[in-house]
Design an enzyme around this catalytic site. Structure first.
Site, PDB file in Angstrom:
ATOM      1  N   ARG A  55       0.731  -1.163   0.037  1.00 53.87           N
ATOM      2  CA  ARG A  55      -0.038   0.132   0.052  1.00 53.87           C
ATOM      3  C   ARG A  55       0.910   1.293   0.149  1.00 53.87           C
ATOM      4  O   ARG A  55       2.007   1.035  -0.009  1.00 53.87           O
ATOM      5  CB  ARG A  55      -0.946   0.163   1.216  1.00 53.87           C
ATOM      6  N   GLY A  56       0.189   2.400  -0.300  1.00 52.56           N
ATOM      7  CA  GLY A  56       0.907   3.527  -0.375  1.00 52.56           C
ATOM      8  C   GLY A  56       1.076   3.932  -1.805  1.00 52.56           C
ATOM      9  O   GLY A  56       1.404   2.810  -2.665  1.00 52.56           O
ATOM     10  N   ALA A  57       0.734   5.019  -2.202  1.00 53.39           N
ATOM     11  CA  ALA A  57       0.504   5.132  -3.539  1.00 53.39           C
ATOM     12  C   ALA A  57       1.552   4.927  -4.478  1.00 53.39           C
ATOM     13  O   ALA A  57       1.632   4.117  -5.652  1.00 53.39           O
ATOM     14  CB  ALA A  57       0.094   6.728  -4.042  1.00 53.39           C
ATOM     15  N   ARG A  92      -7.430  -0.563  -6.850  1.00 52.49           N
ATOM     16  CA  ARG A  92      -7.699   0.680  -5.937  1.00 52.49           C
ATOM     17  C   ARG A  92      -7.962   1.919  -6.761  1.00 52.49           C
ATOM     18  O   ARG A  92      -7.155   2.196  -7.569  1.00 52.49           O
ATOM     19  CB  ARG A  92      -6.634   0.779  -4.798  1.00 52.49           C
ATOM     20  N   GLN A 199      -1.634   2.523  10.004  1.00 52.89           N
ATOM     21  CA  GLN A 199      -0.608   2.375   9.202  1.00 52.89           C
ATOM     22  C   GLN A 199       0.379   3.350  10.045  1.00 52.89           C
ATOM     23  O   GLN A 199       1.721   3.135   9.884  1.00 52.89           O
ATOM     24  CB  GLN A 199      -0.717   3.080   7.893  1.00 52.89           C
ATOM     25  N   ASP A 240      -2.037  10.671  -2.430  1.00 47.60           N
ATOM     26  CA  ASP A 240      -2.311   9.652  -3.456  1.00 47.60           C
ATOM     27  C   ASP A 240      -2.947  10.035  -4.702  1.00 47.60           C
ATOM     28  O   ASP A 240      -2.954   9.458  -5.621  1.00 47.60           O
ATOM     29  CB  ASP A 240      -3.707   8.790  -2.796  1.00 47.60           C
ATOM     30  N   ASN A 250      -5.397  12.033   0.274  1.00 49.66           N
ATOM     31  CA  ASN A 250      -4.563  11.551   1.273  1.00 49.66           C
ATOM     32  C   ASN A 250      -5.387  10.791   2.171  1.00 49.66           C
ATOM     33  O   ASN A 250      -6.534  10.894   2.235  1.00 49.66           O
ATOM     34  CB  ASN A 250      -3.334  12.348   1.805  1.00 49.66           C
ATOM     35  N   LYS A 251      -4.628  10.120   2.993  1.00 52.57           N
ATOM     36  CA  LYS A 251      -5.392   9.255   4.123  1.00 52.57           C
ATOM     37  C   LYS A 251      -6.414   9.837   4.848  1.00 52.57           C
ATOM     38  O   LYS A 251      -6.115  11.247   5.176  1.00 52.57           O
ATOM     39  CB  LYS A 251      -4.055   8.809   4.792  1.00 52.57           C
TER      40      LYS A 251
HETATM   41  O1  MRU Z   1      -4.352   3.321   2.240  1.00 45.30           O
HETATM   42  P1  MRU Z   1      -2.951   3.494   2.535  1.00 45.30           P
HETATM   43  O2  MRU Z   1      -2.307   3.011   3.163  1.00 45.30           O
HETATM   44  O3  MRU Z   1      -2.536   2.809   0.840  1.00 45.30           O
HETATM   45  O4  MRU Z   1      -2.644   4.966   2.206  1.00 45.30           O
HETATM   46  C1  MRU Z   1      -1.634   5.506   2.040  1.00 45.30           C
HETATM   47  C2  MRU Z   1      -1.684   6.982   2.080  1.00 45.30           C
HETATM   48  O5  MRU Z   1      -2.449   7.948   2.568  1.00 45.30           O
HETATM   49  C3  MRU Z   1      -0.341   7.767   1.912  1.00 45.30           C
HETATM   50  O6  MRU Z   1      -0.193   8.729   2.498  1.00 45.30           O
HETATM   51  C4  MRU Z   1       0.075   7.974   0.445  1.00 45.30           C
HETATM   52  O7  MRU Z   1      -0.459   6.970  -0.528  1.00 45.30           O
HETATM   53  C5  MRU Z   1       1.380   8.498  -0.131  1.00 45.30           C
HETATM   54  S1  MRU Z   1       2.482   7.373   0.300  1.00 45.30           S
HETATM   55  C6  MRU Z   1       3.952   8.193  -0.092  1.00 45.30           C
END
Ligand code: MRU
Length: 348
Positions: A55-57, A92, A199, A240, A250-251
């Protein structure tokens, strides 16, 4: 499944190519266990992305690129590659890096479509590894540019995980923290635990601990008190998807931090590679926001945290309006408002 960490060029990476398979560090198991999933098909990779094993963009984009490498190992027929890309793209919806990386892989495939299968596979692997290495290189530049914005002895507040685990292997907002720490510029990092899937508590605390960077975990709801008491000098978050006007997905909980930062006049920096910029999406209103299973809120690790029959709303992301963002730190420079000028210029 095995244990140990995937690496790229000797450093921890969330995914790594390993011959006829791709190794994925299962982030749903961290910090209790470091389990590596051996991914052999694009369908398995899409599943790993969907359930947040990776996970993470930026990491999602890299994983999807390797998913196309796996598809080509099965068959180089154009319809097979197209259908694998479709399955991965649908895993996603919010992170634009996913589609960005797949488009690069499909363009590579298209330019080699008449070649021998071995040559197609080699070209796709080279492109996926280029996407991976470019991300790490870009993160390091982002780290330098972001660290230069911080005052000596800065105390930063962050959310979710934006470190090595969320990227090719260095980090965006957490990359800025790592670079600033290397310069002995940062004093302390406050980490929002990041409900519902933690996370921050599970992954960012794990990474900071490994790096020896001092941190304090805070309940997400403690952020207001922290900023009101002057406990943090800067807010650093990832993204994201960043729309053309600078609105940033973002999250979930990031928007709350942005409002609080504005209220307390604390700089709020979005830190992201240019692969997260989406000039084709005019504003945050058009960004698709993933809604995840309500059981993620109603229970944790299988343990109910709400009474039977309770319902939940579980958006994975929120949108921070551009006017609350002090600047956007990318590997191509620090973008300032008006973003509808600086963002298109950065990707031109
Ligand atoms: O649901 P996730 O854990 O994939 O969410 C991730 C985030 O919101 C991060 O802040 C974003 O993807 C940037 S990661 C460098």
């Amino acid at each position: 499944m095995t244990t140990g960490y995937p690496t790229l060029d000797g450093a921890l990476a969330p995914v790594a190519y390993a011959g006829d398979r791709v190794d994925v560090l299962d982030q749903t198991r961290l910090p209790a266990r470091a389990e590596v999933l051996r991914i052999a098909t694009p369908g398995q990779m899409a599943d790993a992305i969907r359930r947040l094993a990776v996970r993470g963009a930026p990491a999602i984009g890299i994983a999807a690129a390797y998913g196309i490498v796996l598809a080509a190992q099965e068959s180089c027929a154009p319809e097979h590659i197209a259908s694998a890309a479709q399955v991965l793209r649908a895993a996603r919806p919010t992170a634009v890096n996913l589609g960005w990386a797949l488009d690069r892989m499909l363009a590579t495939f298209a330019s080699h479509v008449d070649a021998e299968p071995a040559a197609i596979r080699a070209a796709l692997l080279a492109e996926a590894q280029l996407i991976h290495r470019e991300d790490v290189r870009g993160n390091r530049r982002i780290g330098e540019l972001g660290a230069a914005l911080l005052a000596q002895g800065a105390r930063a507040l962050t959310i979710c995980n934006t470190g090595a685990l969320a990227t090719g292997g260095y980090g965006t907002a957490l990359g800025v923290v790592r670079s600033a720490w290397a310069q002995r510029k940062i004093e302390l990092v406050y980490v929002c635990e990041t409900r519902p899937l933690l996370q921050g508590a599970r992954l960012t605390a794990w990474e900071l601990g490994h790096e020896g960077i001092p941190f304090r975990l805070v309940a997400d709801s403690a952020a207001g008190a922290l900023l009101a008491l002057g406990g943090a000098d800067v807010v650093l978050v990832g993204a994201d998807r960043i729309a053309r006007n600078g609105d940033t997905a973002n999250k979930i909980g990031t928007y709350t931090l942005a409002v609080l930062a504005a209220r307390h006049r604390v700089p709020f920096y979005v830190v992201a590679p240019t692969s997260t910029l989406d000039p084709d999406t005019p504003s945050g209103a058009e960004i698709p926001i993933e809604e995840r299973d309500e059981r993620e809120v109603l229970a944790f690790h299988g343990q109910p945290v709400a009474p039977p029959g309770a319902r939940a709303w579980n958006p994975a992301f929120d949108v921070t309006p551009h006017e609350l963002i002090t600047a956007i730190v990318t590997e191509r420079g620090v973008l300032s408002p008006p973003y509808d000028e600086s963002i298109p210029a950065a990707v031109a």
